[in-house]
Scaffold this motif. Structure first.
Motif, PDB file in Angstrom:
ATOM      1  N   THR A  14     -22.378  23.809  35.879  1.00  0.00           N
ATOM      2  CA  THR A  14     -23.325  22.873  36.501  1.00  0.00           C
ATOM      3  C   THR A  14     -22.996  21.428  36.128  1.00  0.00           C
ATOM      4  OG1 THR A  14     -25.071  24.509  36.550  1.00  0.00           O
ATOM      5  CG2 THR A  14     -25.769  22.211  36.558  1.00  0.00           C
ATOM      6  N   ARG A  15     -22.818  20.588  37.149  1.00  0.00           N
ATOM      7  CA  ARG A  15     -22.604  19.164  36.891  1.00  0.00           C
ATOM      8  C   ARG A  15     -23.967  18.470  36.837  1.00  0.00           C
ATOM      9  NH1 ARG A  15     -19.931  17.162  41.663  1.00  0.00           N
ATOM     10  NH2 ARG A  15     -21.052  18.873  42.618  1.00  0.00           N
ATOM     11  N   THR A  16     -23.982  17.295  36.248  1.00  0.00           N
ATOM     12  CA  THR A  16     -25.266  16.596  36.100  1.00  0.00           C
ATOM     13  C   THR A  16     -25.124  15.129  36.504  1.00  0.00           C
ATOM     14  OG1 THR A  16     -24.810  16.039  33.803  1.00  0.00           O
ATOM     15  CG2 THR A  16     -25.994  18.080  34.183  1.00  0.00           C
ATOM     16  N   SER A  41     -24.135  12.841  31.085  1.00  0.00           N
ATOM     17  CA  SER A  41     -24.146  13.117  32.535  1.00  0.00           C
ATOM     18  C   SER A  41     -22.751  12.945  33.119  1.00  0.00           C
ATOM     19  CB  SER A  41     -25.077  12.143  33.258  1.00  0.00           C
ATOM     20  OG  SER A  41     -26.386  12.322  32.822  1.00  0.00           O
ATOM     21  N   ILE A 153     -32.480  18.298  31.658  1.00  0.00           N
ATOM     22  CA  ILE A 153     -31.212  18.691  32.305  1.00  0.00           C
ATOM     23  C   ILE A 153     -30.153  18.955  31.237  1.00  0.00           C
ATOM     24  CG2 ILE A 153     -29.300  17.818  33.715  1.00  0.00           C
ATOM     25  CD1 ILE A 153     -31.367  16.454  35.501  1.00  0.00           C
ATOM     26  N   GLN A 154     -30.089  18.065  30.251  1.00  0.00           N
ATOM     27  CA  GLN A 154     -29.061  18.227  29.216  1.00  0.00           C
ATOM     28  C   GLN A 154     -29.259  19.540  28.440  1.00  0.00           C
ATOM     29  OE1 GLN A 154     -29.179  15.611  25.834  1.00  0.00           O
ATOM     30  NE2 GLN A 154     -26.937  15.460  25.745  1.00  0.00           N
ATOM     31  N   LYS A 157     -28.777  22.773  31.243  1.00  0.00           N
ATOM     32  CA  LYS A 157     -27.716  22.916  32.261  1.00  0.00           C
ATOM     33  C   LYS A 157     -26.927  24.214  32.079  1.00  0.00           C
ATOM     34  CE  LYS A 157     -24.300  19.953  30.027  1.00  0.00           C
ATOM     35  NZ  LYS A 157     -23.505  18.741  30.115  1.00  0.00           N
ATOM     36  N   LYS A 158     -26.822  24.664  30.828  1.00  0.00           N
ATOM     37  CA  LYS A 158     -26.060  25.909  30.594  1.00  0.00           C
ATOM     38  C   LYS A 158     -26.777  27.146  31.155  1.00  0.00           C
ATOM     39  CE  LYS A 158     -27.575  26.037  25.739  1.00  0.00           C
ATOM     40  NZ  LYS A 158     -28.146  24.660  25.672  1.00  0.00           N
ATOM     41  N   ALA A 165     -27.279  19.219  38.996  1.00  0.00           N
ATOM     42  CA  ALA A 165     -28.690  18.896  38.715  1.00  0.00           C
ATOM     43  C   ALA A 165     -28.787  17.377  38.584  1.00  0.00           C
ATOM     44  CB  ALA A 165     -29.132  19.569  37.423  1.00  0.00           C
TER      45      ALA A 165
END
Ligand code: UDP
Length: 223
Positions: A14-16, A41, A153-154, A157-158, A165
């Protein structure tokens, strides 16, 4: 928009992404976890006049202001072209749902994978994530307000099975019609913050009337 929808990134972790404006910088000054969340991010978009002035102080010329509210319409158009779907997480109960129906009406063919309000307890986070993953969205918009959304999000995300996100602040309030957006001429002048101040004077006074000069002071005198 191309970075966000990037179909070649599908299947990778997942990218942020987040947007930084003067308010986020002021918050991050006092909150090192937020600084960590922003720096972590994959994409950090420069939102607003204050950030453009700050960039100039450091010798950079930003091409344009990139805020979530302006980005959403072209993003919706591209997700339709790519057959991708969007999930709306955040805002008061009912607001994300309302924003989803407004968006569906404005962008026929837009796939909204689901919505969830942003007032859930931390201990229910995994249930919320499970609901999101089951809906299989490509793009997750997280509107929990700063610094919660960047940290959320941080930290998660995993566990998220989404392509990207993005922390989007008060985006759903605007698209649901709960808070009217500034007229275009005011936005073009870089004065959207003045409009927001008139809409929510109590909450925005500290953020803009005190926050903007503090931010500019730091840019001019402390770099
Ligand atoms: N919010 C939320 N959960 C919370 C606190 C706030 O979902 O526990 C939502 C709030 O309803 C609003 C958004 O987060 O829709 C933050 O809006 P704000 O105006 O602060 O964002 P910004 O000005 O940074 O875009």
């Amino acid at each position: 928009v191309e970075l966000i929808v990037n179909p070649s990134a599908i299947g990778s972790p997942t990218r942020t992404a987040c947007f930084v404006n003067t308010h986020s910088f002021n918050l991050a000054q006092k909150n090192s976890s937020l600084t960590g969340g922003i720096n972590d991010s994959d994409y950090v978009f420069a939102d607003g006049t204050g950030v453009r002035i700050a960039a100039q102080c450091f010798g950079f010329r930003l091409l344009d202001n990139v805020n979530g509210t302006d980005l959403l319409p072209p993003l919706c158009e591209r997700t339709i072209e790519h057959g991708q779907s969007i999930y709306l997480l955040g805002a008061a109960p009912g607001v994300a749902k309302l924003a989803a129906s407004e968006l569906s009406a404005s962008f026929p063919g837009l796939k909204i994978a689901g919505t969830h309000h942003g007032f859930f307890e931390q201990r229910n986070t995994h249930q919320v994530i499970e609901k999101i993953n089951q809906a299989k969205p490509d793009i997750l918009l997280v509107a929990l307000g700063s610094p919660v959304q960047e940290l959320w999000i941080q930290a998660n995300k995993k566990f998220l099975d989404v392509n990207i996100a993005i922390a989007v602040g008060g985006l759903f309030d605007f698209y649901s019609g709960r808070i009217p957006r500034a007229p275009l001429w005011l936005r073009r002048m870089g004065l959207e913050w003045v409009w927001r101040l008139t809409q929510e004077p109590k909450r925005m006074f500290r953020r803009y009337v005190i926050g903007n000069p503090v931010f500019l002071f730091r840019c001019f005198f402390k770099h």
